[in-house]
Design an enzyme around this catalytic site. Structure first.
Site, PDB file in Angstrom:
ATOM      1  N   ILE A 137      30.586  -6.789  -5.612  1.00  0.00           N
ATOM      2  CA  ILE A 137      31.456  -6.043  -6.539  1.00  0.00           C
ATOM      3  C   ILE A 137      32.879  -6.537  -6.312  1.00  0.00           C
ATOM      4  O   ILE A 137      33.524  -6.147  -5.326  1.00  0.00           O
ATOM      5  CB  ILE A 137      31.372  -4.521  -6.277  1.00  0.00           C
TER       6      ILE A 137
ATOM      7  N   CYS B 128      30.989  -7.513  -0.646  1.00  0.00           N
ATOM      8  CA  CYS B 128      29.817  -8.385  -0.654  1.00  0.00           C
ATOM      9  C   CYS B 128      28.541  -7.590  -0.969  1.00  0.00           C
ATOM     10  O   CYS B 128      28.485  -6.370  -0.755  1.00  0.00           O
ATOM     11  CB  CYS B 128      29.644  -9.055   0.705  1.00  0.00           C
TER      12      CYS B 128
ATOM     13  N   GLU C  82      25.737  -7.583   0.633  1.00  0.00           N
ATOM     14  CA  GLU C  82      25.145  -6.998   1.844  1.00  0.00           C
ATOM     15  C   GLU C  82      25.826  -5.671   2.179  1.00  0.00           C
ATOM     16  O   GLU C  82      25.170  -4.686   2.530  1.00  0.00           O
ATOM     17  CB  GLU C  82      25.286  -7.957   3.027  1.00  0.00           C
TER      18      GLU C  82
ATOM     19  N   CYS D 232      29.756 -10.000   7.006  1.00  0.00           N
ATOM     20  CA  CYS D 232      28.481  -9.326   6.697  1.00  0.00           C
ATOM     21  C   CYS D 232      27.482  -9.468   7.835  1.00  0.00           C
ATOM     22  O   CYS D 232      26.685  -8.561   8.069  1.00  0.00           O
ATOM     23  CB  CYS D 232      27.904  -9.850   5.392  1.00  0.00           C
TER      24      CYS D 232
HETATM   25  N1  THU Z   1      29.364 -12.953  -1.313  1.00  0.00           N
HETATM   26  C1  THU Z   1      28.447 -12.006  -0.991  1.00  0.00           C
HETATM   27  O1  THU Z   1      28.265 -11.026  -1.743  1.00  0.00           O
HETATM   28  N2  THU Z   1      27.751 -12.144   0.165  1.00  0.00           N
HETATM   29  C2  THU Z   1      27.903 -13.176   1.015  1.00  0.00           C
HETATM   30  O2  THU Z   1      27.358 -13.141   2.106  1.00  0.00           O
HETATM   31  C3  THU Z   1      28.708 -14.333   0.635  1.00  0.00           C
HETATM   32  C4  THU Z   1      29.650 -14.097  -0.479  1.00  0.00           C
HETATM   33  C5  THU Z   1      30.143 -12.788  -2.536  1.00  0.00           C
HETATM   34  C6  THU Z   1      31.582 -12.420  -2.297  1.00  0.00           C
HETATM   35  C7  THU Z   1      32.227 -12.881  -3.573  1.00  0.00           C
HETATM   36  O3  THU Z   1      32.107 -11.837  -4.534  1.00  0.00           O
HETATM   37  C8  THU Z   1      31.375 -14.058  -4.013  1.00  0.00           C
HETATM   38  O4  THU Z   1      30.167 -13.982  -3.271  1.00  0.00           O
HETATM   39  C9  THU Z   1      32.028 -15.412  -3.762  1.00  0.00           C
HETATM   40  O5  THU Z   1      32.443 -15.513  -2.447  1.00  0.00           O
END
Ligand code: THU
Length: 122
Positions: A30, A40, A42, A76
């Site tokens: 989000i 993130c 997670e 995360c």
């Molecule tokens: N992102 C995640 O949701 N989890 C991760 O472990 C790596 C990165 C997201 C964060 C951001 O919204 C997008 O991926 C680009 O970094």
């Protein structure tokens, strides 16, 4: 991944946690116009886990597109550590399904966790 709100990076991530009761909690990234405030996938799934009354991460799937594996970011890994164990499985997926599985210990060796704050003798 379909529920992701990622208008800035265009990189959709999904996560699903299997808890100690066999329940599954899902989340997605989000993002926010104030970039550092983004969340993130997670972390989003962990919020859902906790609010549903779960406390342990037995297994977590993380899904993202691309040639490289969508492994959890450093922050995360630490968040998963709080509710996971050394042998918690982290299953890295893309839109087609699972690609590679790691243990939490492999992705975050010598981690600092709740145990470090126990047994502090004065
Ligand atoms: N992102 C995640 O949701 N989890 C991760 O472990 C790596 C990165 C997201 C964060 C951001 O919204 C997008 O991926 C680009 O970094």
């Amino acid at each position: 991944m379909e529920k992701a709100y990622a208008p800035y990076s265009g990189f959709a991530v999904g996560a699903a946690i299997l808890d100690e009761k066999g329940n599954i909690h899902s989340g997605a990234n989000i993002e926010n116009a104030a970039y550092p405030q983004g969340c993130c996938a997670e972390a989003s799934a962990i919020s859902v886990l906790i609010m549903a009354g779960g406390r342990q991460i037995r297994k977590i799937a993380v899904a993202g597109r691309g040639e490289l594996l969508c492994t959890p970011c450093g922050g995360c890994r630490q968040k998963i550590r709080e509710f996971g164990a050394a042998d918690t499985q982290i299953v890295i997926c893309d839109e087609a399904g699972p690609r590679q599985t790691f243990t939490l210990d492999a992705l975050l060796p010598y981690s600092f966790g709740p145990d470090n704050l126990d047994n502090l003798s004065e």
